[in-house]
Structure formats: C-alpha cells, structure tokens
Design a protein around this motif. Structure first.
Motif, PDB file in Angstrom:
ATOM      1  N   ALA A   1       0.185   5.941   2.762  1.00 44.46           N
ATOM      2  CA  ALA A   1       1.068   6.895   3.021  1.00 44.46           C
ATOM      3  C   ALA A   1       2.768   6.739   2.729  1.00 44.46           C
ATOM      4  O   ALA A   1       2.788   8.080   2.919  1.00 44.46           O
ATOM      5  N   ALA A   2       3.226   5.596   1.992  1.00 46.75           N
ATOM      6  CA  ALA A   2       4.466   5.933   2.174  1.00 46.75           C
ATOM      7  C   ALA A   2       4.633   6.442   0.036  1.00 46.75           C
ATOM      8  O   ALA A   2       5.753   6.401  -0.543  1.00 46.75           O
ATOM      9  N   GLY A   3       3.027   6.518  -0.529  1.00 49.88           N
ATOM     10  CA  GLY A   3       3.181   7.255  -1.888  1.00 49.88           C
ATOM     11  C   GLY A   3       4.142   6.307  -3.404  1.00 49.88           C
ATOM     12  O   GLY A   3       4.852   7.028  -3.478  1.00 49.88           O
ATOM     13  N   THR A   4       3.611   4.769  -2.644  1.00 49.62           N
ATOM     14  CA  THR A   4       4.479   4.423  -2.974  1.00 49.62           C
ATOM     15  C   THR A   4       3.353   2.721  -3.687  1.00 49.62           C
ATOM     16  O   THR A   4       2.293   2.559  -3.118  1.00 49.62           O
ATOM     17  N   VAL A   5       3.766   2.115  -4.940  1.00 47.47           N
ATOM     18  CA  VAL A   5       2.689   0.654  -5.323  1.00 47.47           C
ATOM     19  C   VAL A   5       3.514   0.177  -5.893  1.00 47.47           C
ATOM     20  O   VAL A   5       4.440   0.505  -6.793  1.00 47.47           O
ATOM     21  N   SER A   6       3.348  -1.483  -6.647  1.00 50.55           N
ATOM     22  CA  SER A   6       4.218  -2.058  -7.427  1.00 50.55           C
ATOM     23  C   SER A   6       2.932  -2.811  -7.899  1.00 50.55           C
ATOM     24  O   SER A   6       2.053  -3.319  -7.194  1.00 50.55           O
ATOM     25  N   ARG A   7       3.316  -3.613  -8.570  1.00 48.34           N
ATOM     26  CA  ARG A   7       2.674  -4.897  -9.018  1.00 48.34           C
ATOM     27  C   ARG A   7       3.445  -5.899  -9.664  1.00 48.34           C
ATOM     28  O   ARG A   7       4.837  -5.111 -10.407  1.00 48.34           O
ATOM     29  N   THR A   8       3.346  -7.159 -10.086  1.00 48.82           N
ATOM     30  CA  THR A   8       4.181  -7.354 -10.460  1.00 48.82           C
ATOM     31  C   THR A   8       2.951  -8.225 -11.336  1.00 48.82           C
ATOM     32  O   THR A   8       1.883  -8.787 -10.885  1.00 48.82           O
ATOM     33  N   THR A   9       3.690  -9.062 -12.403  1.00 46.40           N
ATOM     34  CA  THR A   9       2.878  -9.442 -13.789  1.00 46.40           C
ATOM     35  C   THR A   9       3.574 -11.195 -13.980  1.00 46.40           C
ATOM     36  O   THR A   9       4.631 -11.327 -13.923  1.00 46.40           O
TER      37      THR A   9
END
Length: 130
Positions: free
Chosen positions: A78-86
């Motif tokens: 719903a917030a329109g965000t994504v994140s990924r840590t590699t």
C-alpha cells in the motif's frame, strides 16, 4: 529521471549502507511506486537511456548485458515502496563485484497507467570499495 507512473510521480531508487564489499550491507530502496504492484531489481555495469517499446512506459537506464535477480519478486504494498539488502552471496547470475567496479541498479515494475503496462524507476550507480 523516471517517467511518471500511475501515481503521477516517477519511482526513485536510492542506495544506502556501504559501498564496501567487506561491510556487505548495501541497501536499495525504491519509493513512489504504484501501490500493490510487483516488480524486480535489475543491474548492469553499463549505463544507457533507452525507452521501452511495446506499450511499456519506462526508460531502461541500463545497457547490455542487463542482469536481474530471479528472486524475490517484490510487492510494493500500500505504501508503494520496496527495499532489498544484499550480502553479495545472492547476486544475479553473471554478476561479480570487485573493488573499483561500478554497478548501476534500477527497478522494473508492473503498472496500470491507465491500462496494464510496466514502468521503471530512476537508476543509481554504486562504485564498490574493498
């Protein structure tokens, strides 16, 4: 910059954490995405600016070869965000990171603008350190 998506804004990708390979904590975050849509991170050592064809609305800021993470596919929620840590053990096939290498990252997402299409975020480059 990214083309406007169905939110009226262009999705923005940022990199935070450290460019140090030893720290292994690079985080990519994308904001202003269409809500509740799926997408994935893509990367390349080459920068470019090629408009997508075939009804897609984004600009591919990466040049060949373009690599993608096969998993996971993200949902922007719903917030329109994504994140990924590699941690550099989960890189796309064909990608290796050495000190001094610059890799460019972008996010490719599904969109409804107004019909079903896809769009991309802006791009960010990271020059890696030991």
């Amino acid at each position: 910059p990214a083309n406007a998506n169905s939110t009226g804004a262009g999705a923005v990708i940022t990199a935070s954490g450290s460019a140090s390979i030893g720290a292994a904590n690079l985080m990519l975050q994308v904001t202003d995405l269409p809500p509740n849509q799926f997408g994935l991170f893509i990367t390349s050592e080459v920068r470019d600016a090629t408009p997508f064809v075939g009804g897609n609305q984004g600009i591919l800021c990466l040049g060949a070869p373009v690599l993608r993470w096969n998993s996971p596919i993200f949902d922007s929620g719903a917030a329109g965000t994504v994140s990924r840590t590699t941690d550099y053990t989960d890189l796309p096939f064909g990608m290796s990171v050495q000190p001094g290498d610059t890799w460019n990252f972008q996010y490719w997402t599904r969109d409804q603008n107004p019909g079903v299409t896809s769009n991309t975020s802006s791009a960010v480059g990271v020059t890696f350190e030991p």
